[in-house]
Design a protein around this motif. Structure first.
Motif, PDB file in Angstrom:
ATOM      1  N   TYR A   1       0.775  -1.280  -0.041  1.00  0.00           N
ATOM      2  CA  TYR A   1      -0.154   0.025   0.317  1.00  0.00           C
ATOM      3  C   TYR A   1       0.812   0.977  -0.116  1.00  0.00           C
ATOM      4  CZ  TYR A   1      -3.862  -3.197   1.319  1.00  0.00           C
ATOM      5  OH  TYR A   1      -4.868  -4.007   1.185  1.00  0.00           O
ATOM      6  N   GLY A   2       0.429   2.275  -0.735  1.00  0.00           N
ATOM      7  CA  GLY A   2       1.227   3.537  -0.865  1.00  0.00           C
ATOM      8  C   GLY A   2       0.478   4.625  -1.178  1.00  0.00           C
ATOM      9  N   GLN A   3       0.853   5.878  -0.952  1.00  0.00           N
ATOM     10  CA  GLN A   3       0.155   7.000  -1.580  1.00  0.00           C
ATOM     11  C   GLN A   3       1.050   8.045  -1.926  1.00  0.00           C
ATOM     12  OE1 GLN A   3      -3.222   8.335   0.851  1.00  0.00           O
ATOM     13  NE2 GLN A   3      -3.141  10.568  -0.175  1.00  0.00           N
ATOM     14  N   GLU A   4       0.761   8.508  -3.290  1.00  0.00           N
ATOM     15  CA  GLU A   4       1.884   9.406  -4.078  1.00  0.00           C
ATOM     16  C   GLU A   4       1.081  10.851  -4.390  1.00  0.00           C
ATOM     17  OE1 GLU A   4       4.863  11.676  -5.441  1.00  0.00           O
ATOM     18  OE2 GLU A   4       5.169   9.984  -4.096  1.00  0.00           O
ATOM     19  N   LEU A   5       1.856  11.747  -4.006  1.00  0.00           N
ATOM     20  CA  LEU A   5       1.100  13.218  -4.775  1.00  0.00           C
ATOM     21  C   LEU A   5       1.307  13.320  -6.132  1.00  0.00           C
ATOM     22  CD1 LEU A   5      -0.516  15.668  -4.109  1.00  0.00           C
ATOM     23  CD2 LEU A   5       1.471  16.810  -3.012  1.00  0.00           C
ATOM     24  N   ASN A   6       2.648  13.264  -6.434  1.00  0.00           N
ATOM     25  CA  ASN A   6       3.022  13.486  -7.885  1.00  0.00           C
ATOM     26  C   ASN A   6       2.217  12.737  -8.788  1.00  0.00           C
ATOM     27  OD1 ASN A   6       4.775  13.399 -10.253  1.00  0.00           O
ATOM     28  ND2 ASN A   6       5.512  15.293  -9.436  1.00  0.00           N
ATOM     29  N   PRO A   7       1.626  12.918  -9.941  1.00  0.00           N
ATOM     30  CA  PRO A   7       0.937  12.154 -10.815  1.00  0.00           C
ATOM     31  C   PRO A   7       1.873  11.124 -11.747  1.00  0.00           C
ATOM     32  CG  PRO A   7       0.695  14.490 -11.668  1.00  0.00           C
ATOM     33  CD  PRO A   7       1.236  14.453 -10.177  1.00  0.00           C
ATOM     34  N   THR A   8       3.024  11.796 -12.040  1.00  0.00           N
ATOM     35  CA  THR A   8       4.236  11.189 -12.938  1.00  0.00           C
ATOM     36  C   THR A   8       4.691   9.936 -12.246  1.00  0.00           C
ATOM     37  OG1 THR A   8       4.311  12.884 -14.436  1.00  0.00           O
ATOM     38  CG2 THR A   8       6.164  11.191 -14.105  1.00  0.00           C
ATOM     39  N   THR A   9       5.078  10.452 -10.904  1.00  0.00           N
ATOM     40  CA  THR A   9       5.547   9.252 -10.007  1.00  0.00           C
ATOM     41  C   THR A   9       4.699   8.246  -9.526  1.00  0.00           C
ATOM     42  OG1 THR A   9       6.869  11.458  -9.317  1.00  0.00           O
ATOM     43  CG2 THR A   9       7.249   9.233  -8.138  1.00  0.00           C
ATOM     44  N   TYR A  10       3.251   8.763  -9.214  1.00  0.00           N
ATOM     45  CA  TYR A  10       2.232   7.825  -8.984  1.00  0.00           C
ATOM     46  C   TYR A  10       2.138   6.790 -10.203  1.00  0.00           C
ATOM     47  CZ  TYR A  10      -2.655   6.599  -9.261  1.00  0.00           C
ATOM     48  OH  TYR A  10      -3.893   5.724  -9.409  1.00  0.00           O
ATOM     49  N   ASN A  11       2.240   7.243 -11.487  1.00  0.00           N
ATOM     50  CA  ASN A  11       2.149   6.239 -12.502  1.00  0.00           C
ATOM     51  C   ASN A  11       3.360   5.497 -12.570  1.00  0.00           C
ATOM     52  OD1 ASN A  11      -0.191   6.899 -13.600  1.00  0.00           O
ATOM     53  ND2 ASN A  11       0.697   8.622 -14.802  1.00  0.00           N
ATOM     54  N   LEU A  12       4.708   6.061 -12.468  1.00  0.00           N
ATOM     55  CA  LEU A  12       5.780   5.198 -12.198  1.00  0.00           C
ATOM     56  C   LEU A  12       5.760   4.002 -10.988  1.00  0.00           C
ATOM     57  CD1 LEU A  12       8.643   7.964 -12.787  1.00  0.00           C
ATOM     58  CD2 LEU A  12       7.749   6.111 -14.472  1.00  0.00           C
ATOM     59  N   CYS A  13       5.241   4.390 -10.003  1.00  0.00           N
ATOM     60  CA  CYS A  13       5.185   3.493  -9.034  1.00  0.00           C
ATOM     61  C   CYS A  13       4.335   2.312  -9.289  1.00  0.00           C
ATOM     62  CB  CYS A  13       4.627   4.221  -7.605  1.00  0.00           C
ATOM     63  SG  CYS A  13       4.482   2.964  -6.186  1.00  0.00           S
ATOM     64  N   ARG A  14       3.077   2.544 -10.024  1.00  0.00           N
ATOM     65  CA  ARG A  14       2.148   1.510 -10.409  1.00  0.00           C
ATOM     66  C   ARG A  14       3.008   0.500 -11.352  1.00  0.00           C
ATOM     67  NH1 ARG A  14      -3.236   3.490 -12.279  1.00  0.00           N
ATOM     68  NH2 ARG A  14      -1.990   5.129 -13.145  1.00  0.00           N
ATOM     69  N   ILE A  15       3.582   1.026 -12.381  1.00  0.00           N
ATOM     70  CA  ILE A  15       4.503   0.364 -13.479  1.00  0.00           C
ATOM     71  C   ILE A  15       5.301  -0.436 -12.816  1.00  0.00           C
ATOM     72  CG2 ILE A  15       6.128   0.621 -15.337  1.00  0.00           C
ATOM     73  CD1 ILE A  15       4.637   3.139 -16.290  1.00  0.00           C
ATOM     74  N   ASN A  16       6.179   0.188 -11.691  1.00  0.00           N
ATOM     75  CA  ASN A  16       7.328  -0.824 -10.994  1.00  0.00           C
ATOM     76  C   ASN A  16       6.432  -1.761 -10.197  1.00  0.00           C
ATOM     77  OD1 ASN A  16       9.702  -1.015 -10.077  1.00  0.00           O
ATOM     78  ND2 ASN A  16       9.784   0.636  -8.587  1.00  0.00           N
ATOM     79  N   MET A  17       5.272  -1.640  -9.743  1.00  0.00           N
ATOM     80  CA  MET A  17       4.729  -2.903  -9.310  1.00  0.00           C
ATOM     81  C   MET A  17       4.470  -4.118 -10.242  1.00  0.00           C
ATOM     82  SD  MET A  17       4.146  -2.460  -5.931  1.00  0.00           S
ATOM     83  CE  MET A  17       4.592  -0.941  -4.989  1.00  0.00           C
ATOM     84  N   PHE A  18       3.989  -3.572 -11.356  1.00  0.00           N
ATOM     85  CA  PHE A  18       3.808  -4.587 -12.334  1.00  0.00           C
ATOM     86  C   PHE A  18       5.163  -5.256 -12.822  1.00  0.00           C
ATOM     87  CE2 PHE A  18      -0.510  -2.537 -13.188  1.00  0.00           C
ATOM     88  CZ  PHE A  18      -1.151  -3.659 -13.004  1.00  0.00           C
ATOM     89  N   LEU A  19       5.953  -4.360 -12.978  1.00  0.00           N
ATOM     90  CA  LEU A  19       7.437  -4.944 -13.490  1.00  0.00           C
ATOM     91  C   LEU A  19       8.134  -5.775 -12.433  1.00  0.00           C
ATOM     92  CD1 LEU A  19       8.967  -1.710 -15.161  1.00  0.00           C
ATOM     93  CD2 LEU A  19       8.165  -3.908 -16.385  1.00  0.00           C
ATOM     94  N   HIS A  20       7.644  -5.719 -11.255  1.00  0.00           N
ATOM     95  CA  HIS A  20       8.209  -6.773 -10.278  1.00  0.00           C
ATOM     96  C   HIS A  20       7.308  -7.722  -9.914  1.00  0.00           C
ATOM     97  CE1 HIS A  20      11.126  -3.418  -9.501  1.00  0.00           C
ATOM     98  NE2 HIS A  20      11.927  -4.285  -8.970  1.00  0.00           N
ATOM     99  N   ASP A  21       6.477  -8.208 -10.948  1.00  0.00           N
ATOM    100  CA  ASP A  21       5.490  -9.230 -10.823  1.00  0.00           C
ATOM    101  C   ASP A  21       4.671  -9.044  -9.631  1.00  0.00           C
ATOM    102  OD1 ASP A  21       4.685 -11.225 -12.439  1.00  0.00           O
ATOM    103  OD2 ASP A  21       5.454 -12.497 -11.137  1.00  0.00           O
ATOM    104  N   ILE A  22       4.230  -8.011  -9.190  1.00  0.00           N
ATOM    105  CA  ILE A  22       3.171  -7.615  -8.332  1.00  0.00           C
ATOM    106  C   ILE A  22       1.759  -7.537  -8.838  1.00  0.00           C
ATOM    107  CG2 ILE A  22       2.434  -6.391  -6.225  1.00  0.00           C
ATOM    108  CD1 ILE A  22       4.995  -7.801  -5.770  1.00  0.00           C
ATOM    109  N   ASN A  23       1.157  -8.581  -8.821  1.00  0.00           N
ATOM    110  CA  ASN A  23      -0.157  -8.439  -9.851  1.00  0.00           C
ATOM    111  C   ASN A  23      -1.221  -7.412  -9.102  1.00  0.00           C
ATOM    112  OD1 ASN A  23      -1.431  -9.131 -12.067  1.00  0.00           O
ATOM    113  ND2 ASN A  23      -2.392 -10.863 -11.171  1.00  0.00           N
ATOM    114  N   TYR A  24      -2.080  -6.874  -9.779  1.00  0.00           N
ATOM    115  CA  TYR A  24      -3.103  -5.917  -9.488  1.00  0.00           C
ATOM    116  C   TYR A  24      -3.709  -5.949  -8.341  1.00  0.00           C
ATOM    117  CZ  TYR A  24      -7.378  -7.913 -10.914  1.00  0.00           C
ATOM    118  OH  TYR A  24      -8.604  -8.924 -10.942  1.00  0.00           O
TER     119      TYR A  24
END
Length: 517
Positions: free
Chosen positions: A253-276
């Motif tokens: 679980y996490g929260q991020e204010l910056n929209p670009t970084t927020y997207n990067l974080c979700r992409i990072n989850m997928f790239l580390h095989d953490i499913n949705y």
């Protein structure tokens, strides 16, 4: 680590950075990272889907027609969170862009349609919030890629080709590690080159390692982990590497204010095989509008919140009654929100949990509201440990930071102070925590005993008498490295030296006198 695998990984990193450098003159590096990371992500989810279909149905998905594949769309979205038509898979797009000139000349249109369809495939499903907006920063029609459509498509073709040629090996065997590591490598390199604007959301891997290890001391699994200012997600993902993703039972679980970084974080989850279904990353201001009220408490919290940022503070009359901040009886200063993040973490921490937070040293000794909050934390026995880190560890700043460790169920009424300011190695232009440094600090934390010049266990009452000062140098004596000189011995040495000089002068006078004769 396997030397062969490590060598392959380093070669992969060099190739990735070469791609980035080749485009650097045409596209600003910080802007272009979105395209490299986005393309890397596009390839990853394509291979992820192909591998999933192969395992479940023993079918070569990339060779199916779009019409046949649509029959399985609902099941695929339910399992993976998204759907990609076979014609839209990275490899098929890559191959067609190399052989079909008309296709490559309109590549921006094709990719834009594919990415829009991927996001749209999750609408109305459980994965919608995890997929929505993932490609917002991957604008294939942006002037950042080129002034003309021809230039943009030419650059896209080269980029797709470069990412397609990267050797990730067999997906099932090792690509998950390699995709994730490639992402972390790129983020670190971009952050270091971008200075403060890039480094503010990226915590160096070795610092992430230390923070996470502290949060899970004595544990082999946790229920769920949380970061209130999660940036690109590197801190959260350390739990997956240290414990194994399946040992974080209820997710990340996490929260991020910056929209670009927020997207990067979700992409990072997928790239580390953490499913949705295993992550919940929200966007917004954690201090004013926290998004995980129904998910707390958390057994492990790690964070590197922004240093001394402005927030509403006492200008918002509702905040003093917020259950996160009200126990201290005072709010963090409007110009310095550091303790607001700390109080937020404490409130959302489970009774058996640990929170490890990177903090700016000033909050540990300043007066006013910050001193009152320190008083609350110490008097209620929440402060477990303060670790002074070396300077110049973080991108964009040379500041010497600290780690604040808080717990709700401590066994003793004291605080462990660790001076780790000298535990680093110098690499290029930054300091770094080596594996040995990390282990040394962890051992000091686990052993919790006095070590001369390095560690000190201090009672809460003594901290109270020191006006609730929580700086390490208040309680740990610095080692005096100045050479001790014995004056009497020095005087004797001086006398001997003077006598020798006098004798030498006399000898020289005699020689001169003989010469003159």
């Amino acid at each position: 680590m396997d030397n062969k695998k490590d060598t392959e990984r380093q070669e992969l990193f060099k190739t990735i950075w070469k791609i980035a450098e080749e485009q650097r003159c045409a596209v600003d590096g910080w802007d272009f990272k979105q395209y490299i990371l986005g393309t890397l992500f596009y390839r990853f989810i394509s291979e992820n889907l192909v591998s999933y279909i192969k395992e479940t149905d023993n079918e070569e998905y990339e060779k199916l027609s779009d019409e046949d594949a649509l029959n399985a769309k609902e099941d695929i979205v339910k399992e993976k969170g998204f759907f990609i038509k076979p014609s839209g898979l990275f490899n098929n797009v890559w191959n067609k862009s190399k052989t079909d000139k008309d296709y490559s000349e309109h590549l921006n249109e094709h990719i834009s349609k594919i990415l829009n369809e991927i996001e749209a495939s999750s609408i109305g499903t459980d994965s919608e919030q995890d997929i929505k907006g993932l490609f917002d920063d991957y604008d294939v029609n942006s002037n950042k890629l080129g002034v003309t459509v021809l230039e943009r498509n030419d650059r896209l073709v080269k980029l797709i080709d470069s990412i397609g040629k990267l050797n990730f090996g067999n997906y099932k065997d090792n690509s998950i590690d390699l995709f994730g590591d490639a992402y972390e490598f790129l983020m670190g390199m971009y952050a270091s080159k971008a200075g403060k604007s890039g480094g503010e959301f990226f915590t160096p891997q070795e610092v992430s390692e230390l923070l996470t290890q502290i949060a899970v001391v004595g544990k082999t699994s946790v229920n769920k982990v949380y970061d209130p200012a999660c940036g690109s997600g590197s801190l959260l993902l350390k739990f997956a590497k240290i414990l194994g993703k399946d040992n974080v039972h209820q997710g990340f679980y996490g929260q991020e204010l910056n929209p670009t970084t927020y997207n990067l974080c979700r992409i990072n989850m997928f790239l580390h095989d953490i499913n949705y279904e295993k992550f919940n990353i929200a966007r917004g201001d954690t201090l004013i509008n926290p998004q995980h009220i129904n998910d707390e408490p958390f057994e492990a919290i790690v964070s590197n919140p922004p240093y001394s940022v402005h927030w509403q503070g006492d200008s918002n009359p509702l905040l003093i009654n917020d259950p996160r901040f009200s126990p201290a009886g005072v709010l963090a200063p409007k110009s310095k929100a550091d303790f607001a993040f700390i109080m937020h973490c404490l409130k959302w921490l489970s009774t058996n949990g640990t929170a490890s937070i990177v903090v700016f040293p000033g909050i540990l000794y300043r007066g006013g509201a910050e001193q009152k909050i320190r008083k609350y934390l110490v008097d209620n026995n929440y402060v477990d440990c303060i670790i002074q880190l070396p300077s110049d560890l973080f991108f964009g700043t040379a500041i010497s930071t600290c780690i604040l460790v808080v717990k709700k169920s401590k066994k003793s009424d004291d605080v462990l102070f660790i001076d780790a300011s000298q535990k680093f190695v110098r690499t290029n232009t930054k300091n770094k925590l080596s594996e040995e440094n990390i282990n040394d600090i962890l051992n000091l934390y686990k052993e919790r005993k006095d070590v001369e010049y390095i560690a000190k266990v201090v009672s809460n009452s003594k901290i109270k008498n020191a006006s609730y000062n929580l700086t390490t140098n208040t309680y740990i004596q610095s080692q005096n490295t100045t050479e001790v000189i014995n004056i009497e011995v020095l005087n004797e040495q001086i006398k001997e030296t003077v006598a020798k000089v006098d004798n030498l002068r006399n000898e020289i006078d005699k020689i001169v006198e003989e010469i003159e004769k």
